[in-house]
Structure formats: structure tokens, C-alpha cells
Design an enzyme around this catalytic site. Structure first.
Site, PDB file in Angstrom:
ATOM      1  N   GLY A 125       2.877   4.748  10.194  1.00 57.60           N
ATOM      2  CA  GLY A 125       4.259   5.003   9.817  1.00 57.60           C
ATOM      3  C   GLY A 125       5.125   3.769   9.890  1.00 57.60           C
ATOM      4  O   GLY A 125       6.214   3.724   9.329  1.00 57.60           O
ATOM      5  N   HIS A 155       0.818  -1.201   0.000  1.00 58.62           N
ATOM      6  CA  HIS A 155       0.000   0.000   0.000  1.00 58.62           C
ATOM      7  C   HIS A 155       0.860   1.263   0.000  1.00 58.62           C
ATOM      8  O   HIS A 155       0.394   2.325  -0.406  1.00 58.62           O
ATOM      9  CB  HIS A 155      -0.999   0.006   1.168  1.00 58.62           C
ATOM     10  N   SER A 192       4.267   0.946   8.579  1.00 57.13           N
ATOM     11  CA  SER A 192       3.988   0.135   7.399  1.00 57.13           C
ATOM     12  C   SER A 192       5.259  -0.188   6.629  1.00 57.13           C
ATOM     13  O   SER A 192       6.080   0.700   6.351  1.00 57.13           O
ATOM     14  CB  SER A 192       3.031   0.873   6.464  1.00 57.13           C
ATOM     15  N   ASP A 232       0.505  -7.760   0.340  1.00 55.31           N
ATOM     16  CA  ASP A 232       0.723  -6.331   0.550  1.00 55.31           C
ATOM     17  C   ASP A 232       2.228  -6.085   0.530  1.00 55.31           C
ATOM     18  O   ASP A 232       2.876  -6.028   1.567  1.00 55.31           O
ATOM     19  CB  ASP A 232       0.099  -5.903   1.886  1.00 55.31           C
ATOM     20  N   SER A 274       1.914  -4.728   7.477  1.00 54.32           N
ATOM     21  CA  SER A 274       0.809  -4.359   6.601  1.00 54.32           C
ATOM     22  C   SER A 274      -0.158  -3.420   7.313  1.00 54.32           C
ATOM     23  O   SER A 274      -0.286  -2.256   6.951  1.00 54.32           O
ATOM     24  CB  SER A 274       0.070  -5.610   6.128  1.00 54.32           C
TER      25      SER A 274
END
Length: 499
Positions: free
Chosen positions: A331, A214, A333, A244, A349
Site C-alpha cells: 500500500g 506498477h 507503493s 517504475d 517501488s
């Protein structure tokens, strides 16, 4: 030719509890596996070896195999068995597993997951097989209320007694992209911030890194500072769908990209290989917002239904994820999930909680990301370090087929024919400063008031006020207000070095 040394420097201050567990033994060797010479006595083994033993035992048991998990306290693999040939059960015990009889077969659990997909693909829900309970564990966040909650409970009840349990999460499922520091991209409306996962070598030999899909969907060019020039460009990105993950190539082909995780305070963990996760094993997560935290793997091949960022009535379904009880915040991720012995396990994710109140966090399996992108761990100088093992490690286990105890292979068809894919759309989560709203100004309360029951159907609508919109301004000074405590973004960047 100019060179830039790229290190995985995420997070600044590490959580003391996790650091105490990890750092003294970060590069220490592990004791060799111990096995009794007596036939049928369970082996004592490391978590990374439990996955291999599980695959071996699954072949022995055939249809009688009903999942497995790692008993972290006893350092043993526990294998679930439904009625089958006593002879193969004896063989499984001789192979070194603890064998226990359960009621639900793998086929029945997969069928239950398919029913959930067909009837209960609701934003704010997730499900994964829990081999420790031999049931499908369904989780609903605080946004699942009213008719949707009733629909979910009705679907679970329709699966039959003893097939699934429902629990509440007081937070909201969201991807954990944020505005702030770490690795940055400038987009219309502000900055996007994520965390670098693992440095890799792309299939063409160029230096690259893995991060969340993402993040790669939200922005194409990435830098090591809020206003800096782009240093890397997204090559591939998958989100939503069968995973992801993003492969991001460094723009300078001479970039040195060491295979290590910087855990703060001058400490690093050398990453030696990619490994499949095993339910019950201990893992560590590093991210640019919250630093180093630890926990356990609680489920595999998880399906997560995020509220779509691009469609108010849509769902971003992601399949094939690792479920854990490790905390994470906006943040984080893309940040690295790894083991004490230096195995790369996952990429952050999304999840429902924070590092004040806890919650569920989901991770993209690294083995599946490597296989899909054709990348290998490490820089070009180390490209031969187990390329075959790393690119394809657990290919059969981590892709749509599911690793024995990973329900969802059958229930996750679709999404362009990708293995294990469900019906998936959009990017990001509805109430979070993410792909659709990347101004870097994210704010908001996470006041969640839902029930949280560990088993059985849960009454009440679990509704709560507010949302957790992510990290604060572009300097990383965000907060998650759910527990009344702030969590500052740390100033360390993900790409460091000099030209």
C-alpha cells in the site's frame, strides 16, 4: 468552475522516530556550506550539494573516478579513486572532496553488473554498486534456493575476489501495491490501493501527480475513496523496464495541487525541488500504510528482479532504482521519498521487508521520472519554479548513464532502448496482492527464515515459509505477520478537499 484541492495526505499516524527528526526542522533553513580556506581541505556540505560536487569531481578525475558517497556523520563527500594522475587527485581534493584510493574501477564494476544480468537474472535478486565498499552488493531474498542459489553464488564467485558480496534478505522482493485505502482504483476482482507521491504539472500545463509505475499499469482511473468516482487518469506508466513511475492527470483542470508532503498531525513539508539521491544521505518516506519513516540511501542505479505476477516463470526486472534501508509495506507503493530540506528524491517501488523487521526498499528516482514524463514539480502557478532544473535535474546522472558511482549504465541496455533498461516484463510480484490479484483481500504470513550476512558468499538456502501478500481488506486493516505484529492501514486518503 468547481475546484478540488489535492494534497499529498498519506498515512495518518507518522512514525515517532522519523517525525522527531523531521518535523521540528521541516521548514527550517539549513546552514550554508562551510569550507576551509586551506587548499585541499574537505568541504562540509549538505547531502543535496554532494551530488553536484560528485559530478564536478568526476569530470576532474575522468577514468580515475570510481564512485562516491556522502559521509553523513562528517557531512563530507568521499570520492573513490583508482590509480591516476596525481595532479587530478590534488584538484579533486581542492574541489572539496575526501579522496580515497580503491581497487575496483567504475568500468570493472559495470562489467560485473553486466555479468550478473546475463547469468543471474533470477526472481528475488537485486544488485547495486556500494561505493562505501567499492563492490557490487548482491541481495537474494528467501525465495532464491536450490539451483538458483547455487547459480547466483557461482556467478558472484566468477566475478573474482573482492568484486562483489552476497547477502540474504529474510523477506521477499515485491512491489508494494495493495487493496485498501489511500488512492484507489476499482478493477476486476476488487480494489487496488497505492500512495500518491508528488503533485506535479504535466507538460501541457495540467495538474497531475507521480506515483509508482506498477500502480499505473495495474489500473487506469484513480479515486480518493474506495467507492468514489475517478478523479484522475493515468497518462503515462513505466513498469517494468527503465524505472517504475506513472504520471496521473487530475480530471478537473482546475484542481489545485500544492507541492507539499503531508506528514501527519497537521504537519507538512514544502517540496521545493527534485534532487538526485546520494549514497549515505538521510531520507524520509511517507506512505499510506505505514506513515512516516526514515533511513539512509545505500545504493544507486539498482537492478531489482521481481517475480512476475503475470508469468509464473517470468521475471519483472526494473533498473535505475535507489536502494535504501527505509522500511515500507503493501500500500506504500508510489509514496514520496524526500529530504529534510524539501527535496523530492523518489517514489516507492518495492522491497523485501516490513516496518517490524526492516529490509531493503527500492525507489524510482524523481529526477528521472520528471525527465521521462516532461512534468515539473508543483502546480501550474509554480510551473516556473525551476522547471529546467527539475525536469532535467541529474539527467546525465539519473538516466542510463549512471551518476559516477551508479553502476549499471552499461549493464542495463535493452527494454525498448530505454536508458538504463534491462530485460523487464510483467507487473507486480508473484506472492503479493498486486497487479494480477487486486481483490484487496491480501493476507499472509511473512515468516522469513533466511540467513542475512552482510558480506561474502552466504551458505544455506535461506528458505522460509509463507509470503507477505500485502494489506488486508479494502478498509486498509492489513497485517504483515513476519514479526508477529500487525500494521493497520490508516484511513487518511491521498486526495482530499471539497468541490
Amino acid at each position: 468552475m468547481p475546484k478540488r484541492k489535492a494534497a499529498i495526505a498519506v498515512g495518518g499516524v507518522a512514525a515517532l522516530g522519523a517525525a522527531a527528526l523531521l518535523l521540528p526542522n521541516a521548514n527550517a533553513s539549513q546552514d550554508k556550506d562551510q569550507a576551509s580556506s586551506a587548499a585541499g581541505t574537505a568541504k562540509t556540505l549538505k547531502a543535496k550539494d554532494a551530488s553536484d560536487l560528485s559530478a564536478q569531481v568526476r569530470k576532474i578525475l575522468g577514468d580515475a573516478f570510481a564512485g562516491s558517497y556522502y559521509d553523513n556523520a562528517k557531512q563530507q563527500l568521499v570520492v573513490n579513486v583508482v590509480s591516476g594522475d596525481d595532479n587530478v587527485v590534488v584538484q579533486a581534493k581542492k574541489a572539496g572532496a575526501v579522496v580515497r584510493e580503491v581497487a575496483n574501477s567504475t568500468a570493472e564494476l559495470k562489467a560485473a553488473a553486466r555479468t550478473l544480468k546475463a547469468k543471474a537474472t533470477i526472481p528475488g535478486t537485486s544488485w547495486a554498486v556500494d561505493p562505501r565498499t567499492d563492490k557490487v552488493l548482491v541481495t537474494a531474498d528467501r525465495t532464491v534456493t536450490g539451483a538458483q542459489w547455487n547459480r547466483l553464488r557461482s556467478t558472484v564467485r566468477g566475478l573474482g575476489s573482492g568484486m562483489a558480496t552476497v547477502k540474504r534478505s529474510s523477506g521477499t522482493f515485491k512491489t508494494l501495491l495493495s487493496g485498501g485505502d489511500a488512492i484507489f482504483s476499482q478493477v476486476q476482482g476488487g480494489n487496488v490501493r497505492c500512495s500518491l507521491g508528488f503533485n506535479v504539472t504535466a507538460s501541457d500545463g495540467s495538474p497531475a501527480f507521480l506515483t509508482a509505475g506498477h500502480c499505473g499499469v495495474a489500473a487506469k482511473d484513480w479515486s480518493d475513496s474506495q467507492t468514489g468516482q475517478p478523479l484522475a487518469t493515468v497518462d503515462q506508466a513505466t513498469f517494468p523496464g527503465a524505472g517504475d513511475f506513472s504520471l496521473v492527470k487530475y480530471n478537473d483542470p482546475a484542481t489545485q495541487a500544492p507541492s507539499e508532503v503531508n506528514t501527519g498531525n497537521g504537519q507538512t513539508v514544502q517540496i521545493n525541488q527534485a534532487a538526485d539521491a546520494t549514497v549515505g544521505e538521510s531520507v524520509f518516506r511517507m506512505g499510506s500504510t505505514t506513515g512516516l519513516h526514515d533511513g539512509q540511501v545505500t545504493g544507486l542505479d539498482a537492478t531489482v528482479n521481481f517475480q512476475s505476477e503475470t508469468d509464473p516463470n517470468g521475471v519483472d526486472t526494473v533498473t535505475g532504482l535507489i536502494q535504501t534501508d527505509v522500511c515500507a509495506e503493501a500500500g506504500d507503493s508510489g509514496g514520496s521519498l524526500f529530504t529534510q530540506d524539501g527535496s523530492a528524491v523518489g517514489l516507492t517501488s518495492g522491497g523485501s521487508g516490513d516496518c517490524t523487521n526492516g529490509g531493503e526498499t527500492f525507489f524510482q528516482p524523481v529526477t528521472a521520472a520528471l525527465q521521462a514524463t516532461g512534468a515539473t514539480l508543483g502546480n501550474a502557478g509554480n510551473a516556473g519554479n525551476g522547471a529546467g532544473d527539475q525536469a532535467g535535474a541529474g539527467a546525465g546522472d539519473q538516466s542510463g548513464a549512471g551518476a559516477g558511482d551508479q553502476s549499471g549504465a552499461g549493464d542495463q541496455s535493452g527494454a525498448g532502448g530505454q536508458a538504463g533498461a534491462g530485460d523487464q516484463s510483467g507487473a507486480g510480484a508473484g506472492d503479493q496482492a498486486g497487479a494480477g490479484d487486486q481483490s484487496g483481500a491480501g493476507a499472509g504470513d511473512q515468516s522469513g527464515a533466511g540467513d542475512q550476512a552482510g558480506a561474502g558468499d552466504v551458505s544455506g538456502d535461506g528458505s522460509g515459509a509463507g509470503d507477505q501478500a500485502g494489506a488486508g481488506d479494502a478498509s486498509g486493516a492489513g497485517h504483515a505477520a513476519g514479526g508477529g505484529a500487525g500494521t493497520a492501514g490508516h484511513g487518511a486518503t491521498s486526495l482530499t478537499g471539497t468541490r
